[in-house]
Scaffold this motif. Structure first.
Motif, mmCIF file in Angstrom:
data_model
loop_
_atom_site.group_PDB
_atom_site.id
_atom_site.type_symbol
_atom_site.label_atom_id
_atom_site.label_comp_id
_atom_site.label_asym_id
_atom_site.label_seq_id
_atom_site.Cartn_x
_atom_site.Cartn_y
_atom_site.Cartn_z
ATOM 1 N N ARG A 40 0.976 -1.060 -0.001
ATOM 2 C CA ARG A 40 0.129 -0.115 -0.074
ATOM 3 C C ARG A 40 0.947 1.199 0.109
ATOM 4 N N SER A 41 0.228 2.454 -0.349
ATOM 5 C CA SER A 41 0.901 3.680 -0.451
ATOM 6 C C SER A 41 1.963 3.908 0.948
ATOM 7 N N GLN A 43 4.484 2.045 1.601
ATOM 8 C CA GLN A 43 5.375 0.739 1.962
ATOM 9 C C GLN A 43 6.065 0.528 0.676
ATOM 10 N N ASP A 56 -1.383 -6.320 -5.162
ATOM 11 C CA ASP A 56 -1.042 -5.278 -5.952
ATOM 12 C C ASP A 56 -0.034 -4.723 -5.561
ATOM 13 N N ASN A 58 0.213 -0.683 -5.141
ATOM 14 C CA ASN A 58 -0.742 0.450 -5.074
ATOM 15 C C ASN A 58 -0.060 1.616 -5.235
ATOM 16 N N ARG A 76 0.837 -0.528 -9.861
ATOM 17 C CA ARG A 76 0.406 0.966 -10.120
ATOM 18 C C ARG A 76 1.453 1.808 -9.269
ATOM 19 N N ASP B 153 -5.358 4.522 1.727
ATOM 20 C CA ASP B 153 -4.329 3.326 1.353
ATOM 21 C C ASP B 153 -3.285 3.129 2.397
ATOM 22 N N ILE B 156 -4.661 2.460 5.613
ATOM 23 C CA ILE B 156 -4.922 0.939 5.960
ATOM 24 C C ILE B 156 -3.940 -0.153 6.070
ATOM 25 N N GLY B 157 -2.759 0.371 5.239
ATOM 26 C CA GLY B 157 -1.472 -0.459 5.616
ATOM 27 C C GLY B 157 -0.899 -0.087 6.853
ATOM 28 N N GLU B 160 -3.103 -2.533 9.346
ATOM 29 C CA GLU B 160 -2.651 -3.888 9.268
ATOM 30 C C GLU B 160 -1.429 -4.065 10.050
ATOM 31 N N ASP B 192 -11.328 -0.607 -6.360
ATOM 32 C CA ASP B 192 -10.324 -1.376 -6.928
ATOM 33 C C ASP B 192 -9.073 -1.183 -6.481
ATOM 34 N N ILE B 193 -8.748 -0.025 -5.780
ATOM 35 C CA ILE B 193 -7.278 0.278 -5.426
ATOM 36 C C ILE B 193 -7.367 -0.168 -3.990
ATOM 37 N N LEU B 194 -8.282 0.150 -3.415
ATOM 38 C CA LEU B 194 -8.278 -0.279 -1.695
ATOM 39 C C LEU B 194 -8.500 -1.386 -1.313
ATOM 40 N N ALA B 195 -9.153 -2.130 -2.078
ATOM 41 C CA ALA B 195 -9.436 -3.707 -1.696
ATOM 42 C C ALA B 195 -10.012 -3.929 -0.128
ATOM 43 N N VAL B 196 -11.065 -3.279 0.154
ATOM 44 C CA VAL B 196 -11.723 -3.439 1.488
ATOM 45 C C VAL B 196 -12.775 -3.277 1.424
#
Ligand SMILES: Nc1ncnc2c1ncn2[C@@H]1O[C@H](COP(=O)(O)OP(=O)(O)OP(=O)(O)O)[C@@H](O)[C@H]1O
Ligand SMILES: [Mg+2]
Lengths: 148, 263
Positions: A40-41, A43, A56, A58, A76, B153, B156-157, B160, B192-196
């Motif tokens: 994710r963004s 990382q 993915d 991101n 992406r 995003d 969310i990372g 996690e 599509d990007i966040l997938a949650v």
């Protein structure tokens, strides 16, 4: 500078049989890490070998690998393959839509007018000194000894 | 034993405080015992949105530093029996509370309330880390803008990494017409990007501004589209299956009312 997407499908597919065959056995060797999540963004992964992502990458995430980068999902973010100068390194993704793509010391980005909607795996590599995107044919089904 | 939700976003101004107030108010009007915790220390405003500003005597820092007992700092809502607020301190900063203190506080609150809902400050610094420390679940709020989605995003990372898995997503301030014209990210683009998992979509609605200024959460307004959207979210939190509204059609709220048998 922007990279170019390869010509027509059939052209590229036949291209595999011609001048520059890619040895798929070399895509990943023992010096490979498996990342079993989405990046994710914010990382990033840096590795002195190949990187395979089961997820993915991101926007805002980064991968830098001395070897190849394979993303089993949408790529992406920013990706750098052959970060130590390997001109033969490739970047492969199910959806290749990077913010920026680097191979060795070539830095490229998608053309500004392109809204890529790749629904097939694509591969970036250096051909004749230029980063080129091609359709990727797995050929996994008819290949014996996969997963050695 | 109650459940602790943190409402977070990364980017500022996307609707965390509005969401906290509306989820809390909605759950309380469904008969639950709810406490809202304003963890945005130094930029207090959950009390204002709830119209409770003039009742504050003690705040969260008074509780964690032992200046008062927890019970003394809890403010009862003026409308709903089961709703309480633990206000933020206005004059201190985000380092005035530690993650450990937050965990202890949440453990205490969970004993007494069905739901503890924490309003998280913007950003990814100390204030964020404190706010999530005692949470069991996270709700991430975003707007349909590339920068807000990028920050969601990132959040969310970080969630996690802090073992807060499977956050739920709220998309706020969506404008169906702009989405249709291709001028705004669509729900599908964002997922599509966040997938949650999506738990709700709130339309852009001036009633939010009006009700916020009145200190009266929009979820209590039976006629507004955003109030309806928040009521749906609350029902989903309570475990009901409520169909997601389709943004494709005009008047999709009308259709939705029909589906769930309102009006
Ligand atoms: N769906 C909406 N339609 C119209 N206005 C909205 C909507 N959601 C929020 N707003 C307005 O946007 C502003 C910011 O909302 P809010 O304070 O809830 O955001 P926040 O994420 O808590 O901000 P901060 O990061 O500063 O704490 C408020 O003025 C609110 O009234
Ligand atoms: Mg706020």
């Amino acid at each position: 500078m922007a990279y170019s997407r390869g010509n027509s499908h059939s052209d590229i597919l036949s291209g595999f049989g011609q001048g520059l065959p890619l040895d798929q056995e070399d895509l990943v060797d023992e010096n490979t890490i498996l990342v079993q999540r989405t990046l994710r963004s914010g990382q990033s992964i840096r590795y002195n070998g190949n990187v395979v992502v089961l997820g993915d990458v991101n926007p805002g995430a980064e991968i830098s690998a001395a070897g190849n980068v394979i993303v089993m999902g949408a790529l992406r973010g920013v990706v750098h393959a052959g970060a130590g100068g390997d001109e033969k390194a490739v970047v492969l993704a199910f959806k290749l839509q990077p913010t920026q793509l680097r191979i060795s010391n070539h830095i490229t980005r998608p053309p500004d007018n392109e809204t890529p909607d790749a629904d097939h795996p694509e591969m970036a590599r250096i051909r004749d000194g230029v980063v080129t995107i091609e359709v990727f044919q797995t050929g996994l089904n008819d290949r014996a000894g996969v997963g050695k | 034993m109650g459940e602790v939700f943190v409402i977070t976003s990364g980017k500022g101004g996307v609707g965390k405080t509005t969401t906290t107030a509306n989820i809390g108010t909605g759950l309380a009007s469904a008969g639950k015992k709810v406490v809202l915790v304003d963890a945005d220390i130094g930029l207090r405003n959950l009390d204002v949105v709830l119209g409770l500003e003039n009742r504050i005597v003690f705040d969260i820092v008074d509780v964690t530093s032992g200046n008062c007992r927890l019970r003394q700092a809890l403010i009862k809502d003026k409308r709903l029996e089961g709703l309480h607020l633990l206000p933020a301190a206005q004059t201190k900063d985000k380092t005035a509370v530690s993650p450990d203190q937050m965990r202890t506080l949440c453990t205490e609150l969970k004993k007494e309330f069905d739901y503890v809902v924490i309003d998280c400050p913007a950003g990814i610094e100390q204030g964020f880390r404190n706010a999530i420390a005692g949470a069991d679940k996270a709700i991430v709020v975003t707007t349909p803008e590339v920068s807000a989605v990028r920050d969601a995003d990132r959040i969310i990372g970080l969630l996690e990494a802090a073992e807060l898995r499977d956050p739920k997503l709220i998309i706020n301030r969506i404008r169906p017409k702009m989405v249709r014209q291709g001028d705004m990210m669509s729900i599908e683009d964002i997922i599509d990007i966040l997938a949650v998992d999506l738990i709700g979509v709130i339309p852009e609605d001036e009633m939010i501004v009006i009700t916020t200024n009145r200190g009266e959460p929009v979820v209590l307004d039976q006629h507004s589209r955003s109030g309806q959207a928040y009521r749906n979210i609350n029902r989903r939190i309570l475990g009901e299956e409520v169909p997601m509204m389709s943004m494709e059609e005009d008047g999709f709220f009308k259709k939705l009312r029909k589906i769930i048998g309102l009006n």
